[in-house]
Design a protein around this motif. Structure first.
Motif, PDB file in Angstrom:
ATOM      1  N   ASP A   1       1.021   8.280  -3.300  1.00 19.82           N
ATOM      2  CA  ASP A   1       2.035   9.308  -3.520  1.00 19.82           C
ATOM      3  C   ASP A   1       1.887  10.430  -2.484  1.00 19.82           C
ATOM      4  OD1 ASP A   1       4.317  10.178  -4.663  1.00 19.82           O
ATOM      5  OD2 ASP A   1       3.524  10.453  -6.671  1.00 19.82           O
ATOM      6  N   HIS A   2       2.959  11.169  -2.283  1.00 22.26           N
ATOM      7  CA  HIS A   2       2.959  12.263  -1.297  1.00 22.26           C
ATOM      8  C   HIS A   2       1.846  13.256  -1.657  1.00 22.26           C
ATOM      9  CE1 HIS A   2       6.765  11.056   0.611  1.00 22.26           C
ATOM     10  NE2 HIS A   2       7.182  10.735  -0.602  1.00 22.26           N
ATOM     11  N   THR A   3       0.984  13.462  -0.699  1.00 26.43           N
ATOM     12  CA  THR A   3      -0.208  14.280  -0.936  1.00 26.43           C
ATOM     13  C   THR A   3       0.140  15.717  -1.349  1.00 26.43           C
ATOM     14  OG1 THR A   3      -2.286  14.997   0.069  1.00 26.43           O
ATOM     15  CG2 THR A   3      -0.364  15.099   1.470  1.00 26.43           C
TER      16      THR A   3
ATOM     17  N   TYR B   1       0.818  -1.219   0.000  1.00 30.54           N
ATOM     18  CA  TYR B   1       0.000   0.000   0.000  1.00 30.54           C
ATOM     19  C   TYR B   1       0.850   1.267   0.000  1.00 30.54           C
ATOM     20  CZ  TYR B   1      -3.462  -3.412   1.603  1.00 30.54           C
ATOM     21  OH  TYR B   1      -4.280  -4.507   1.716  1.00 30.54           O
ATOM     22  N   HIS B   2       2.151   1.103  -0.118  1.00 30.46           N
ATOM     23  CA  HIS B   2       3.041   2.270  -0.025  1.00 30.46           C
ATOM     24  C   HIS B   2       3.858   2.376  -1.313  1.00 30.46           C
ATOM     25  CE1 HIS B   2       5.733   4.796   2.909  1.00 30.46           C
ATOM     26  NE2 HIS B   2       5.526   5.398   1.746  1.00 30.46           N
ATOM     27  N   THR B   3       3.298   3.112  -2.266  1.00 29.04           N
ATOM     28  CA  THR B   3       3.888   3.225  -3.602  1.00 29.04           C
ATOM     29  C   THR B   3       3.842   4.674  -4.053  1.00 29.04           C
ATOM     30  OG1 THR B   3       2.807   1.102  -4.058  1.00 29.04           O
ATOM     31  CG2 THR B   3       3.790   2.247  -5.939  1.00 29.04           C
ATOM     32  N   HIS B   4       4.958   5.177  -4.541  1.00 22.88           N
ATOM     33  CA  HIS B   4       5.014   6.539  -5.070  1.00 22.88           C
ATOM     34  C   HIS B   4       5.034   6.483  -6.590  1.00 22.88           C
ATOM     35  CE1 HIS B   4       5.424   8.321  -1.120  1.00 22.88           C
ATOM     36  NE2 HIS B   4       6.096   7.236  -0.817  1.00 22.88           N
ATOM     37  N   SER B   5       5.089   7.635  -7.222  1.00 22.18           N
ATOM     38  CA  SER B   5       5.244   7.673  -8.680  1.00 22.18           C
ATOM     39  C   SER B   5       5.818   9.043  -9.024  1.00 22.18           C
ATOM     40  CB  SER B   5       3.924   7.410  -9.393  1.00 22.18           C
ATOM     41  OG  SER B   5       3.055   8.509  -9.237  1.00 22.18           O
TER      42      SER B   5
ATOM     43  N   TYR C   1      -3.045   8.226  -0.613  1.00 16.73           N
ATOM     44  CA  TYR C   1      -2.066   9.311  -0.447  1.00 16.73           C
ATOM     45  C   TYR C   1      -1.282   9.059   0.837  1.00 16.73           C
ATOM     46  CZ  TYR C   1      -4.940  11.867  -3.812  1.00 16.73           C
ATOM     47  OH  TYR C   1      -5.636  12.247  -4.924  1.00 16.73           O
ATOM     48  N   GLU C   2      -0.020   9.426   0.808  1.00 11.80           N
ATOM     49  CA  GLU C   2       0.766   9.470   2.043  1.00 11.80           C
ATOM     50  C   GLU C   2       0.693  10.910   2.545  1.00 11.80           C
ATOM     51  OE1 GLU C   2       4.933   8.425   1.702  1.00 11.80           O
ATOM     52  OE2 GLU C   2       5.195   8.401   3.876  1.00 11.80           O
ATOM     53  N   VAL C   3       0.241  11.040   3.776  1.00 13.23           N
ATOM     54  CA  VAL C   3      -0.172  12.354   4.277  1.00 13.23           C
ATOM     55  C   VAL C   3       0.505  12.678   5.614  1.00 13.23           C
ATOM     56  CG1 VAL C   3      -2.206  13.624   5.138  1.00 13.23           C
ATOM     57  CG2 VAL C   3      -2.415  12.133   3.141  1.00 13.23           C
TER      58      VAL C   3
ATOM     59  N   VAL D   1       6.544  -1.290   1.075  1.00  6.69           N
ATOM     60  CA  VAL D   1       7.729  -1.199   0.219  1.00  6.69           C
ATOM     61  C   VAL D   1       8.237   0.243   0.160  1.00  6.69           C
ATOM     62  CG1 VAL D   1       8.610  -1.522  -2.127  1.00  6.69           C
ATOM     63  CG2 VAL D   1       7.021  -3.197  -1.162  1.00  6.69           C
ATOM     64  N   ASP D   2       7.336   1.205   0.189  1.00  8.24           N
ATOM     65  CA  ASP D   2       7.711   2.616   0.007  1.00  8.24           C
ATOM     66  C   ASP D   2       8.457   2.756  -1.319  1.00  8.24           C
ATOM     67  OD1 ASP D   2       8.049   5.295   0.473  1.00  8.24           O
ATOM     68  OD2 ASP D   2       9.299   5.070   2.274  1.00  8.24           O
ATOM     69  N   ALA D   3       7.841   2.191  -2.364  1.00  7.88           N
ATOM     70  CA  ALA D   3       8.495   2.146  -3.679  1.00  7.88           C
ATOM     71  C   ALA D   3       8.631   3.535  -4.267  1.00  7.88           C
ATOM     72  CB  ALA D   3       7.678   1.249  -4.620  1.00  7.88           C
ATOM     73  N   HIS D   4       9.855   3.861  -4.673  1.00 13.53           N
ATOM     74  CA  HIS D   4      10.113   5.108  -5.399  1.00 13.53           C
ATOM     75  C   HIS D   4      10.643   4.782  -6.787  1.00 13.53           C
ATOM     76  CE1 HIS D   4       9.658   6.971  -1.434  1.00 13.53           C
ATOM     77  NE2 HIS D   4       9.663   8.156  -2.005  1.00 13.53           N
ATOM     78  N   ASP D   5      10.683   3.499  -7.095  1.00 15.03           N
ATOM     79  CA  ASP D   5      11.122   2.993  -8.389  1.00 15.03           C
ATOM     80  C   ASP D   5      10.358   1.683  -8.596  1.00 15.03           C
ATOM     81  OD1 ASP D   5      14.025   3.056 -10.213  1.00 15.03           O
ATOM     82  OD2 ASP D   5      12.834   1.220 -10.166  1.00 15.03           O
TER      83      ASP D   5
HETATM   84 ZN   LIG Z   1       6.549   7.078   1.293  1.00 14.17          ZN
END
Ligand SMILES: [Zn+2]
Ligand SMILES: [Zn+2]
Length: 261
Positions: free
Chosen positions: A42-44, A9-13, A87-89, A222-226
């Motif tokens: 993604d970061h709100t 549930y922790h994925t960025h883009s 969103y990550e808030v 995961v806090d995926a940034h890639d």
């Molecule tokens: Zn994050």
């Protein structure tokens, strides 16, 4: 590929400006990794006053594109992958009400709490900056606790982002308060794979030892940034080892909390 986790549930883009890849690239990687659920968080955007902008999040005007990307992915991947919009808030008391109103109006599936700064960001400090200040630790814990009490957050990301280098007893006193609120509000705590990958101060085994006996629930993020971050690697194994070593109650799925309307 044998999946070590089945939901992330922790994925960025690309919208946060420090992650790479389109939503679709993450969805493809998720399928390759054997995930069943992929949540974008993604970061709100944040409606700060006076043109202040923090540089690591999407602009409010980009929200509609972010939402459209995630929805497009959902249609494209159909029943191959359950895709959620989140969103990550940060909980910034002065602006949180306005933010939630905006997010609720445009619709979302869940929010995760990641308190990167104390106070309201522009008048606080970066949580991850090493410090022996009890005051800063206390402010972080107070703020995160207040956030969990809103009942809007489905988990707390990297709880140990706060990088306290003072005495262990003080760390324990305040982090115990944090865990007690997490348990009371049924907010799972994240084991953050990005921290493991880069050797950050989190996950912190001191914290796991505090949280486990208090009955906290944990979820791997995961806090995926890639997109490649989703592919099982050493840090996935390390997280499972930590969970075993500290006897953590590890969830495979988390409940997605929505605002009461
Ligand atoms: Zn994050
Ligand atoms: Zn980030």
């Amino acid at each position: 590929m044998e999946p070590l986790i089945t939901a992330n549930y922790h994925t960025h883009s690309k919208y946060c400006r420090h992650a790479s890849g389109e939503a679709e690239d993450y969805a493809n990687a998720a399928v390759e990794a054997g995930l069943e659920v992929l949540g974008f968080s993604d970061h709100t955007p944040y409606p700060f006053p006076d043109g202040y902008y923090s540089g690591f999040r999407m602009f409010p005007r980009e929200m509609k594109d972010y939402i459209a990307d995630v929805r497009r992915c959902r249609e494209k991947f159909g029943d191959k992958l359950e895709i959620k919009l989140g969103y990550e808030v940060e909980y910034y008391p002065r602006h949180f009400g306005a933010l939630i109103k905006t997010l609720a109006e445009s619709g979302y599936d869940y929010l995760i709490l990641g308190q990167h700064f104390t106070k309201n960001e522009y008048d606080g400090e970066y949580s991850g900056e090493e410090s022996s200040s009890t005051e800063k630790l206390k402010t972080y814990v107070d703020q995160v606790s207040e956030a969990m009490e809103t009942g809007l957050f489905s988990c707390l990301c990297h709880p140990e982002l706060i990088h306290f280098s003072g005495p262990d007893e003080i760390y324990e006193e305040h982090m115990t308060r944090l865990v007690e609120v997490a348990v009371k509000t049924d907010t799972p705590l994240e084991i953050n794979l990005r921290g493991l990958k880069f050797g950050a101060q989190y996950p912190d085994e001191r914290f796991l030892d505090i949280a486990a006996p208090l009955g906290a629930k944990f979820i791997i993020g995961v806090d995926a940034h890639d997109p490649d971050d989703l592919i099982p690697a050493e840090e996935h194994e390390k997280a499972l080892e930590l969970a075993g070593k500290h006897g953590l109650c590890l969830l495979e799925r988390m409940e997605l909390k929505k605002p009461a309307v």
